[in-house]
Design a protein around this motif. Structure first.
Motif, short mmCIF file in Angstrom:
data_model
loop_
_atom_site.label_atom_id
_atom_site.label_comp_id
_atom_site.label_asym_id
_atom_site.label_seq_id
_atom_site.Cartn_x
_atom_site.Cartn_y
_atom_site.Cartn_z
N ASP A 237 0.82 -1.26 -0.13
CA ASP A 237 -0.05 -0.11 0.02
C ASP A 237 0.71 1.31 0.10
O ASP A 237 0.57 2.30 -0.49
CB ASP A 237 -1.07 0.03 1.14
N GLU A 241 0.83 4.05 -2.88
CA GLU A 241 0.32 5.60 -2.58
C GLU A 241 1.66 6.29 -3.37
O GLU A 241 1.42 7.29 -3.86
CB GLU A 241 0.31 5.75 -1.28
N ARG A 244 1.17 6.56 -7.11
CA ARG A 244 -0.10 7.18 -7.45
C ARG A 244 0.38 8.57 -8.13
O ARG A 244 0.87 9.56 -7.18
CB ARG A 244 -1.08 7.48 -6.36
#
Length: 337
Positions: A237, A241, A244
């Protein structure tokens, strides 16, 4: 919903790929063969020409096809009905002839001149054990000798998407070709896609890849290992992030956990398609990229792109090799409404 406005209107090709031109030799074997030749099961190692010849002679009957990650993706797109081209270097030898004939036979444009001197055509010996695990021994040979002069920039300027293989970063000459092609494609209004290729490749070229991802790549493909290696974290995760917003679109495959597609602040979780018994994972990531890019260049939603990628990957793992033995368009009609 389809969106064809994302591409230059006069493109005559959907995707052009630049990558290592490799003949895949797929051999079904037993674990004892791996032990006898001191091969790490499930691994990928680079070998020299002498080792390649010795292993080839020791192997049982194999399936020989044009291969290499990006070449497999181009063939998958062509099988789906897309218009593809491939740029890569082979030698004027038997395996070079096999590569050239095979990739053209499926409808992919391949016009890179064969080398007349230097190393022989690259090959990847892929040993598939009864548990469907693949162990790869790769001799890169002539594929690493790709030069900027080998580029057909007219082809690059005619494509909606240029798809590049991270492995090319290992060769300074191929790296220069890579950059020249990306610049030409973007100047003509095309988009650039990149595959991170391999976790070890990411470790070797992390800073260069981070620079590419931050503003020079429109669509990024990676698996979970590669994206975590890029950002040096064990937390998926956290890696997601960090990536992104760096690219317009990012697609990350996670094996049996499916895949994740990101764009801006949007995220889609894409499930897998279990279409049969697991036989061989060779080409799963390549065919995921093929399905994704085919849908992408036809203007479909990103969720649909991920679904077609997952469907193609789900099919290819039920057979030996990275060439679908069933009609991918029929598979798409059957499973994607």
């Amino acid at each position: 919903m389809a969106d064809s406005s994302r591409f230059q209107p006069n493109a005559s090709l959907d995707v052009v790929g630049i990558g290592n031109a490799i003949v895949d030799v797929l051999v079904q074997t037993k674990d004892s063969f791996l032990s006898e030749h001191d091969l790490q099961k499930g691994g990928m190692c680079l070998i020299d020409e002498q080792q390649a010849e010795a292993l080839y002679q020791s192997s049982g009957p194999g399936l020989e096809t044009s291969g290499g990650s990006v070449a497999n993706t181009m063939v998958g797109i062509a099988q789906l009905g897309g218009r593809t081209g491939f740029i890569g270097r082979v030698r004027d030898d038997q395996l070079g002839s096999i590569f050239s004939h095979d990739i053209r036979a499926v409808g992919t444009r391949f016009e890179t001149p064969s080398a007349t001197t230097g190393a022989t055509t690259a090959r990847c010996l892929i040993y598939v054990t009864p548990d469907a695990e693949r162990t790869m021994c790769t001799f890169l040979g002539a594929s690493t000798q790709l030069e900027p002069e080998d580029l057909d920039l007219s082809m690059v300027k005619q494509t909606k998407v240029l798809y590049l293989e991270g492995y090319l970063w290992d060769s300074p000459a191929a790296k220069r070709a890579f950059i020249a092609a990306a610049e030409a494609c973007r100047a003509a209004g095309g988009k650039v896609a990149l595959s991170l290729s391999d976790g070890f490749c990411v470790d070797r070229h992390r800073e260069s890849f981070l620079e590419l991802v931050n503003g020079h790549v429109d669509v990024l493909f990676a698996n979970e290992v590669e994206i975590k290696a890029l950002y040096q974290t064990e937390d998926f995760d956290i890696a997601i992030e960090k990536v992104r917003g760096c690219c317009s679109v990012t697609a990350v495959t996670r094996g049996s956990d499916g895949s994740v597609v990101l764009s801006g602040d949007q995220r889609w979780e894409i499930g897998i398609y279990g279409l049969g018994e697991l036989v061989d994972t060779t080409g799963a990531g390549d065919l995921y990229a093929g399905g994704f890019l085919h849908a992408f260049t036809q203007g479909h939603s990103l969720e649909r792109c991920g679904q077609l990628g997952a469907l193609c990957a789900g099919q290819i793992v039920t057979q030996l090799g990275a060439r679908s033995q069933v009609s991918l368009p029929e598979l798409m009609r059957e499973h994607l409404n």
